[in-house]
Scaffold this motif. Sequence first.
Motif, PDB file in Angstrom:
ATOM      1  N   ASN A   2       0.415  -0.855  -0.215  1.00 33.89           N
ATOM      2  CA  ASN A   2      -0.113  -0.154   0.315  1.00 33.89           C
ATOM      3  C   ASN A   2       1.206   1.264  -0.216  1.00 33.89           C
ATOM      4  O   ASN A   2       1.586   1.733   0.847  1.00 33.89           O
ATOM      5  N   PHE A   3       0.752   2.045  -1.134  1.00 30.09           N
ATOM      6  CA  PHE A   3       1.412   3.583  -1.063  1.00 30.09           C
ATOM      7  C   PHE A   3       0.556   4.205  -0.192  1.00 30.09           C
ATOM      8  O   PHE A   3      -0.390   4.750  -0.368  1.00 30.09           O
ATOM      9  N   GLU A   4       1.507   4.932   0.748  1.00 31.57           N
ATOM     10  CA  GLU A   4       1.294   6.415   1.339  1.00 31.57           C
ATOM     11  C   GLU A   4       1.808   6.957   0.580  1.00 31.57           C
ATOM     12  O   GLU A   4       3.034   7.054   0.568  1.00 31.57           O
ATOM     13  N   PHE A   5       1.449   8.647   0.250  1.00 33.60           N
ATOM     14  CA  PHE A   5       2.298   9.960  -0.714  1.00 33.60           C
ATOM     15  C   PHE A   5       2.350  10.980   0.258  1.00 33.60           C
ATOM     16  O   PHE A   5       1.509  11.480   0.896  1.00 33.60           O
ATOM     17  N   ARG A   6       3.055  10.610   2.059  1.00 38.63           N
ATOM     18  CA  ARG A   6       3.020  11.837   2.513  1.00 38.63           C
ATOM     19  C   ARG A   6       4.833  12.379   2.634  1.00 38.63           C
ATOM     20  O   ARG A   6       4.526  13.216   2.786  1.00 38.63           O
ATOM     21  N   THR A   7       5.545  11.398   3.588  1.00 39.66           N
ATOM     22  CA  THR A   7       6.592  11.802   2.676  1.00 39.66           C
ATOM     23  C   THR A   7       7.417  11.115   1.683  1.00 39.66           C
ATOM     24  O   THR A   7       7.265  10.051   2.545  1.00 39.66           O
ATOM     25  N   TYR A   8       7.930  11.588   0.616  1.00 38.76           N
ATOM     26  CA  TYR A   8       9.217  10.012   0.079  1.00 38.76           C
ATOM     27  C   TYR A   8      10.028  11.073  -0.287  1.00 38.76           C
ATOM     28  O   TYR A   8      10.612  12.688  -0.943  1.00 38.76           O
ATOM     29  N   LEU A   9      11.241   9.887  -0.062  1.00 35.10           N
ATOM     30  CA  LEU A   9      12.772  10.139  -0.462  1.00 35.10           C
ATOM     31  C   LEU A   9      13.558  10.362  -1.798  1.00 35.10           C
ATOM     32  O   LEU A   9      12.863   9.004  -1.828  1.00 35.10           O
ATOM     33  N   VAL A  10      13.687  11.047  -2.272  1.00 28.12           N
ATOM     34  CA  VAL A  10      14.588  11.326  -3.625  1.00 28.12           C
ATOM     35  C   VAL A  10      15.765  10.668  -3.202  1.00 28.12           C
ATOM     36  O   VAL A  10      16.399  11.135  -2.549  1.00 28.12           O
ATOM     37  N   THR A  11      16.833   9.939  -3.510  1.00 30.63           N
ATOM     38  CA  THR A  11      18.045   9.672  -2.856  1.00 30.63           C
ATOM     39  C   THR A  11      19.355  10.212  -3.564  1.00 30.63           C
ATOM     40  O   THR A  11      19.007  11.017  -4.855  1.00 30.63           O
ATOM     41  N   GLY A  12      19.942  11.244  -2.947  1.00 30.42           N
ATOM     42  CA  GLY A  12      20.954  12.118  -3.660  1.00 30.42           C
ATOM     43  C   GLY A  12      22.802  11.950  -3.095  1.00 30.42           C
ATOM     44  O   GLY A  12      22.871  13.018  -1.812  1.00 30.42           O
ATOM     45  N   ALA A  13      22.802  10.902  -3.515  1.00 28.82           N
ATOM     46  CA  ALA A  13      24.172  11.083  -2.428  1.00 28.82           C
ATOM     47  C   ALA A  13      24.813  12.724  -2.485  1.00 28.82           C
ATOM     48  O   ALA A  13      25.856  12.571  -1.647  1.00 28.82           O
ATOM     49  N   THR A  14      24.996  13.324  -3.649  1.00 31.90           N
ATOM     50  CA  THR A  14      26.020  14.558  -3.512  1.00 31.90           C
ATOM     51  C   THR A  14      25.192  15.785  -2.638  1.00 31.90           C
ATOM     52  O   THR A  14      25.734  16.479  -2.482  1.00 31.90           O
ATOM     53  N   HIS A  15      24.171  15.340  -2.236  1.00 41.06           N
ATOM     54  CA  HIS A  15      23.681  15.955  -0.878  1.00 41.06           C
ATOM     55  C   HIS A  15      24.334  15.562   1.041  1.00 41.06           C
ATOM     56  O   HIS A  15      23.800  16.131   1.641  1.00 41.06           O
ATOM     57  N   SER A  16      24.438  14.139   0.323  1.00 44.43           N
ATOM     58  CA  SER A  16      24.134  13.720   1.876  1.00 44.43           C
ATOM     59  C   SER A  16      25.747  13.720   3.339  1.00 44.43           C
ATOM     60  O   SER A  16      25.677  13.283   4.357  1.00 44.43           O
ATOM     61  N   ALA A  17      26.423  15.010   2.807  1.00 48.58           N
ATOM     62  CA  ALA A  17      27.072  15.640   3.828  1.00 48.58           C
ATOM     63  C   ALA A  17      28.221  13.700   4.880  1.00 48.58           C
ATOM     64  O   ALA A  17      28.544  13.979   5.500  1.00 48.58           O
ATOM     65  N   GLY A  18      28.385  13.481   2.468  1.00 51.96           N
ATOM     66  CA  GLY A  18      29.570  12.280   2.687  1.00 51.96           C
ATOM     67  C   GLY A  18      29.154  11.122   3.406  1.00 51.96           C
ATOM     68  O   GLY A  18      29.768   9.861   4.134  1.00 51.96           O
ATOM     69  N   ARG A  19      27.726  11.110   4.718  1.00 52.38           N
ATOM     70  CA  ARG A  19      27.623   9.487   4.354  1.00 52.38           C
ATOM     71  C   ARG A  19      27.108   8.610   3.104  1.00 52.38           C
ATOM     72  O   ARG A  19      26.298   9.467   2.280  1.00 52.38           O
ATOM     73  N   SER A  20      26.654   7.625   3.694  1.00 48.58           N
ATOM     74  CA  SER A  20      26.106   6.683   3.039  1.00 48.58           C
ATOM     75  C   SER A  20      25.010   7.064   2.117  1.00 48.58           C
ATOM     76  O   SER A  20      24.237   7.483   3.442  1.00 48.58           O
ATOM     77  N   THR A  21      24.214   6.534   1.386  1.00 47.73           N
ATOM     78  CA  THR A  21      22.987   6.769   0.654  1.00 47.73           C
ATOM     79  C   THR A  21      21.849   5.495   1.826  1.00 47.73           C
ATOM     80  O   THR A  21      20.798   5.753   2.202  1.00 47.73           O
ATOM     81  N   VAL A  22      22.508   4.131   1.820  1.00 47.54           N
ATOM     82  CA  VAL A  22      22.363   3.556   2.474  1.00 47.54           C
ATOM     83  C   VAL A  22      21.706   4.103   3.998  1.00 47.54           C
ATOM     84  O   VAL A  22      21.297   3.678   4.555  1.00 47.54           O
TER      85      VAL A  22
END
Length: 214
Positions: A2-22
């Motif tokens: 079941n999809f609920e569209f409230r908070t939806y994260l689009v990954t982007g490692a270039t914005h992750s302050a050195g942290r891994s996407t995982v």
Amino acid sequence: MNFEFRTYLVTGATHSAGRSTVDVVRRAVEGGVDVVQLREKATTARERYHLGVELRDLTAAADVPLVVNDRVDLARAVDADGVHLGDDDLPVSVAREQLGASAVVGRSVSTVEGARAAEAAGADYLGVGAVFATDSKDVREGQAELGLERVRAIAAATDLPFVAIGGVTVENASAVVEAGADGVAVVSAITAAEDPREATEALGEAVAAGRAAR
């Protein structure tokens, strides 16, 4: 699923302050994120595949849907729940044929006409933007800073659920949802946050406030 569209994260490692996407996704899942989209356009297809396998395991364990940006083949390869398509990607109907009836197919739009066309083509949900100015996503001329009036117009024109994307923050998320969006899709608001879990929780609270104000 079941999809609920409230908070939806689009990954982007270039914005992750050195942290891994995982790591970012794990924290967002802990914060109650509703959907994760694997984007990572700065990586190779092979790198995205291996990352997608990791994210599939992580999100499946938490019962959080995983969609893949652009690439229908990659969505199939990692057994994602669906795909999100833009103007330059495969048509919605072709993606549906490739992924099957149970897959969720999203479509990026910026106009009322685009929203109606996506609905007619069989899309399951829309990503509307860029609502505000953003440097997290490449945006074509005419698709930038659409504003809340465009959100209202698209909400009135389609029955499809949609998330607003582009420059969305904790501070403006409730206004976007009050204008008609079902939720918000973000990159840096979560990935660049000091604590992605707290940022996700705060976005969820802002979305809830926007829904209550409608």
